[in-house]
Design a protein around this motif. Structure first.
Motif, PDB file in Angstrom:
ATOM      1  N   ASP A  11      62.580  -2.588  43.420  1.00  0.00           N
ATOM      2  CA  ASP A  11      61.964  -2.983  44.623  1.00  0.00           C
ATOM      3  C   ASP A  11      60.612  -3.534  44.665  1.00  0.00           C
ATOM      4  O   ASP A  11      60.194  -4.712  45.064  1.00  0.00           O
ATOM      5  N   ASP A  12      59.907  -2.882  43.582  1.00  0.00           N
ATOM      6  CA  ASP A  12      58.265  -3.253  43.420  1.00  0.00           C
ATOM      7  C   ASP A  12      58.370  -4.534  42.985  1.00  0.00           C
ATOM      8  O   ASP A  12      57.541  -5.662  43.299  1.00  0.00           O
ATOM      9  N   HIS A  13      59.060  -4.718  41.674  1.00  0.00           N
ATOM     10  CA  HIS A  13      59.051  -5.926  40.840  1.00  0.00           C
ATOM     11  C   HIS A  13      59.515  -7.127  42.173  1.00  0.00           C
ATOM     12  O   HIS A  13      58.974  -8.399  41.818  1.00  0.00           O
ATOM     13  N   LEU A  14      60.503  -6.974  42.704  1.00  0.00           N
ATOM     14  CA  LEU A  14      61.053  -7.940  43.660  1.00  0.00           C
ATOM     15  C   LEU A  14      59.917  -8.628  44.557  1.00  0.00           C
ATOM     16  O   LEU A  14      59.700  -9.810  44.559  1.00  0.00           O
ATOM     17  N   LYS A  15      59.369  -7.596  45.175  1.00  0.00           N
ATOM     18  CA  LYS A  15      58.277  -7.874  45.968  1.00  0.00           C
ATOM     19  C   LYS A  15      57.060  -8.702  45.387  1.00  0.00           C
ATOM     20  O   LYS A  15      56.907  -9.810  45.925  1.00  0.00           O
ATOM     21  N   LEU A  16      56.905  -8.357  44.272  1.00  0.00           N
ATOM     22  CA  LEU A  16      55.708  -8.988  43.423  1.00  0.00           C
ATOM     23  C   LEU A  16      56.182 -10.204  42.917  1.00  0.00           C
ATOM     24  O   LEU A  16      55.325 -11.171  43.012  1.00  0.00           O
ATOM     25  N   ALA A  17      57.246 -10.300  42.554  1.00  0.00           N
ATOM     26  CA  ALA A  17      57.784 -11.651  42.135  1.00  0.00           C
ATOM     27  C   ALA A  17      57.709 -12.669  43.266  1.00  0.00           C
ATOM     28  O   ALA A  17      57.163 -14.003  42.862  1.00  0.00           O
ATOM     29  N   ARG A  18      58.164 -12.349  44.454  1.00  0.00           N
ATOM     30  CA  ARG A  18      58.077 -12.974  45.713  1.00  0.00           C
ATOM     31  C   ARG A  18      56.550 -13.518  45.739  1.00  0.00           C
ATOM     32  O   ARG A  18      56.348 -14.775  46.238  1.00  0.00           O
ATOM     33  N   ALA A  19      55.682 -12.683  45.742  1.00  0.00           N
ATOM     34  CA  ALA A  19      54.251 -12.929  45.993  1.00  0.00           C
ATOM     35  C   ALA A  19      53.562 -13.801  45.127  1.00  0.00           C
ATOM     36  O   ALA A  19      52.894 -14.755  45.438  1.00  0.00           O
ATOM     37  N   ILE A  20      53.966 -13.711  43.967  1.00  0.00           N
ATOM     38  CA  ILE A  20      53.628 -14.485  42.817  1.00  0.00           C
ATOM     39  C   ILE A  20      54.151 -15.870  43.070  1.00  0.00           C
ATOM     40  O   ILE A  20      53.575 -16.903  43.016  1.00  0.00           O
ATOM     41  N   LEU A  21      55.354 -16.143  43.328  1.00  0.00           N
ATOM     42  CA  LEU A  21      56.021 -17.393  43.330  1.00  0.00           C
ATOM     43  C   LEU A  21      55.450 -17.953  44.591  1.00  0.00           C
ATOM     44  O   LEU A  21      55.030 -19.205  44.534  1.00  0.00           O
ATOM     45  N   ALA A  22      54.932 -17.193  45.898  1.00  0.00           N
ATOM     46  CA  ALA A  22      54.262 -17.784  47.135  1.00  0.00           C
ATOM     47  C   ALA A  22      53.001 -18.150  46.690  1.00  0.00           C
ATOM     48  O   ALA A  22      52.409 -18.970  47.518  1.00  0.00           O
ATOM     49  N   GLY A  23      52.157 -17.678  45.531  1.00  0.00           N
ATOM     50  CA  GLY A  23      51.010 -17.930  45.509  1.00  0.00           C
ATOM     51  C   GLY A  23      50.076 -17.000  46.418  1.00  0.00           C
ATOM     52  O   GLY A  23      48.788 -17.360  46.284  1.00  0.00           O
ATOM     53  N   HIS A  24      50.599 -15.964  46.459  1.00  0.00           N
ATOM     54  CA  HIS A  24      49.567 -14.924  47.726  1.00  0.00           C
ATOM     55  C   HIS A  24      49.104 -13.947  46.696  1.00  0.00           C
ATOM     56  O   HIS A  24      49.492 -12.790  46.584  1.00  0.00           O
ATOM     57  N   ALA A  25      47.751 -14.432  46.053  1.00  0.00           N
ATOM     58  CA  ALA A  25      47.294 -13.516  45.204  1.00  0.00           C
ATOM     59  C   ALA A  25      46.748 -12.146  45.901  1.00  0.00           C
ATOM     60  O   ALA A  25      47.108 -11.044  45.118  1.00  0.00           O
ATOM     61  N   ASN A  26      46.010 -12.220  46.809  1.00  0.00           N
ATOM     62  CA  ASN A  26      45.691 -10.826  47.569  1.00  0.00           C
ATOM     63  C   ASN A  26      46.835  -9.595  47.708  1.00  0.00           C
ATOM     64  O   ASN A  26      46.658  -8.594  47.604  1.00  0.00           O
ATOM     65  N   GLN A  27      47.885 -10.442  48.288  1.00  0.00           N
ATOM     66  CA  GLN A  27      49.112  -9.543  48.517  1.00  0.00           C
ATOM     67  C   GLN A  27      49.607  -9.110  47.201  1.00  0.00           C
ATOM     68  O   GLN A  27      50.097  -7.851  47.097  1.00  0.00           O
ATOM     69  N   ALA A  28      49.807 -10.036  46.118  1.00  0.00           N
ATOM     70  CA  ALA A  28      50.260  -9.730  44.981  1.00  0.00           C
ATOM     71  C   ALA A  28      49.372  -8.304  44.125  1.00  0.00           C
ATOM     72  O   ALA A  28      49.860  -7.447  43.538  1.00  0.00           O
ATOM     73  N   ARG A  29      48.038  -8.742  44.489  1.00  0.00           N
ATOM     74  CA  ARG A  29      47.200  -7.602  44.058  1.00  0.00           C
ATOM     75  C   ARG A  29      47.187  -6.220  44.646  1.00  0.00           C
ATOM     76  O   ARG A  29      47.465  -5.187  43.727  1.00  0.00           O
ATOM     77  N   SER A  30      47.588  -6.403  45.882  1.00  0.00           N
ATOM     78  CA  SER A  30      47.787  -5.062  46.556  1.00  0.00           C
ATOM     79  C   SER A  30      49.010  -4.394  46.153  1.00  0.00           C
ATOM     80  O   SER A  30      49.161  -3.162  46.012  1.00  0.00           O
ATOM     81  N   LEU A  31      49.936  -5.335  46.073  1.00  0.00           N
ATOM     82  CA  LEU A  31      51.405  -4.461  45.629  1.00  0.00           C
ATOM     83  C   LEU A  31      51.253  -4.208  44.328  1.00  0.00           C
ATOM     84  O   LEU A  31      51.929  -2.929  43.940  1.00  0.00           O
ATOM     85  N   MET A  32      50.610  -4.701  43.335  1.00  0.00           N
ATOM     86  CA  MET A  32      50.515  -4.195  42.158  1.00  0.00           C
ATOM     87  C   MET A  32      49.823  -2.753  41.924  1.00  0.00           C
ATOM     88  O   MET A  32      50.138  -2.007  41.207  1.00  0.00           O
ATOM     89  N   GLU A  33      48.661  -2.899  42.832  1.00  0.00           N
ATOM     90  CA  GLU A  33      48.066  -1.561  42.817  1.00  0.00           C
ATOM     91  C   GLU A  33      48.930  -0.468  43.307  1.00  0.00           C
ATOM     92  O   GLU A  33      49.120   0.692  42.537  1.00  0.00           O
ATOM     93  N   ASP A  34      49.742  -0.736  44.159  1.00  0.00           N
ATOM     94  CA  ASP A  34      50.349   0.360  44.831  1.00  0.00           C
ATOM     95  C   ASP A  34      51.750   0.700  43.676  1.00  0.00           C
ATOM     96  O   ASP A  34      52.100   1.857  43.376  1.00  0.00           O
ATOM     97  N   HIS A  35      52.069  -0.355  43.173  1.00  0.00           N
ATOM     98  CA  HIS A  35      53.183  -0.257  42.087  1.00  0.00           C
ATOM     99  C   HIS A  35      52.889   0.735  40.836  1.00  0.00           C
ATOM    100  O   HIS A  35      53.455   1.652  40.532  1.00  0.00           O
ATOM    101  N   ILE A  36      51.675   0.290  40.211  1.00  0.00           N
ATOM    102  CA  ILE A  36      51.153   0.961  39.146  1.00  0.00           C
ATOM    103  C   ILE A  36      50.660   2.474  39.683  1.00  0.00           C
ATOM    104  O   ILE A  36      50.789   3.528  38.980  1.00  0.00           O
ATOM    105  N   GLN A  37      49.979   2.444  40.570  1.00  0.00           N
ATOM    106  CA  GLN A  37      49.825   3.836  41.313  1.00  0.00           C
ATOM    107  C   GLN A  37      50.884   4.902  41.250  1.00  0.00           C
ATOM    108  O   GLN A  37      50.868   6.170  40.972  1.00  0.00           O
ATOM    109  N   GLY A  38      51.930   4.120  42.012  1.00  0.00           N
ATOM    110  CA  GLY A  38      53.217   4.817  42.089  1.00  0.00           C
ATOM    111  C   GLY A  38      53.733   5.288  40.717  1.00  0.00           C
ATOM    112  O   GLY A  38      54.131   6.769  40.719  1.00  0.00           O
ATOM    113  N   ILE A  39      53.779   4.579  39.633  1.00  0.00           N
ATOM    114  CA  ILE A  39      54.357   5.175  38.370  1.00  0.00           C
ATOM    115  C   ILE A  39      53.111   6.135  37.783  1.00  0.00           C
ATOM    116  O   ILE A  39      53.429   7.308  37.218  1.00  0.00           O
TER     117      ILE A  39
END
Ligand SMILES: [Zn+2]
Length: 206
Positions: free
Chosen positions: A159-187
């Motif tokens: 689920d994280d990867h899907l959201k991240l892939a969408r944010a990267i595709l859309a060029g939303h850097a801040n959103q991608a960064r925040s999603l990545m932080e949550d993703h890696i923190q989760g792991i």
């Protein structure tokens, strides 16, 4: 090579051995064998780094902290990559929302999960960052994740990867960064629970 470099057989052998230890070549023994040039793999750089981290007294806790930052830097740069076609091509395999299934083999799952992060790094447009920033995740995968069954985290990761892939595709850097932080923190949180007191251990050299 003896002729080309004008060195002794002993020096050549030692040079090749050094490259082999660093993971840059592999040497096939026996007839028809010889040195084979390997790929530039951040895992090898990570493996060598663990010797330095260990001697510096760095802990697994610090490794996880560094890993979060590294992935955030890479994803921020990936989302800011001005080549939209490159972003789309790199993210295409991760946009169907299907991902790996729970019953799939562990090895395949681990490979696909790693592949997503490699794809992000490849969009960062800086080979120093691409290589150096991937080492932390590789050390974690080698030292921590492989001792567990990462399928437990499967739902969350897909689920994280899907959201991240969408944010990267859309060029939303801040959103991608925040999603990545949550993703890696989760792991990291999951691994911390499993790892317990060992989080304060020195990173092993291996
Ligand atoms: Zn991931």
């Amino acid at each position: 090579m003896l002729e080309q470099y004008g060195v002794s057989r002993e020096s050549l052998r030692e040079g090749l051995r050094l490259l082999e230890v660093q993971g840059l070549i592999s040497i096939r023994r026996g007839p028809g064998g010889g040195p084979v040039v390997g790929t530039v793999d951040p895992s090898n750089l990570g493996r060598i780094s663990t010797l330095y981290f260990h001697l510096a007294g760095a802990t697994y806790s610090e490794l996880f902290e560094a890993w979060v930052l590294a992935e955030c830097v890479l994803v921020d740069r990936a989302a800011r990559n001005p080549d939209r076609a490159a972003r789309a091509a790199a993210m295409a395999p991760y946009l169907d929302g299907d991902g790996a299934h729970e019953e799939e083999e562990l090895e395949k799952f681990v490979r696909e999960h790693g592949g997503f992060h490699i794809a992000i790094a490849s969009l960062a447009r800086n080979r120093v960052l691409e290589l150096a920033m991937q080492t932390m995740g590789r050390i974690v995968a080698h030292h921590v994740a492989v001792t567990d069954d990462p399928r437990v985290m499967h739902g969350l990761i897909a689920d994280d990867h899907l959201k991240l892939a969408r944010a990267i595709l859309a060029g939303h850097a801040n959103q991608a960064r925040s999603l990545m932080e949550d993703h890696i923190q989760g792991i990291a949180k999951y691994s911390r629970e499993r790892f317990g007191a060992r989080m304060d251990d020195f990173i092993e050299w291996r």
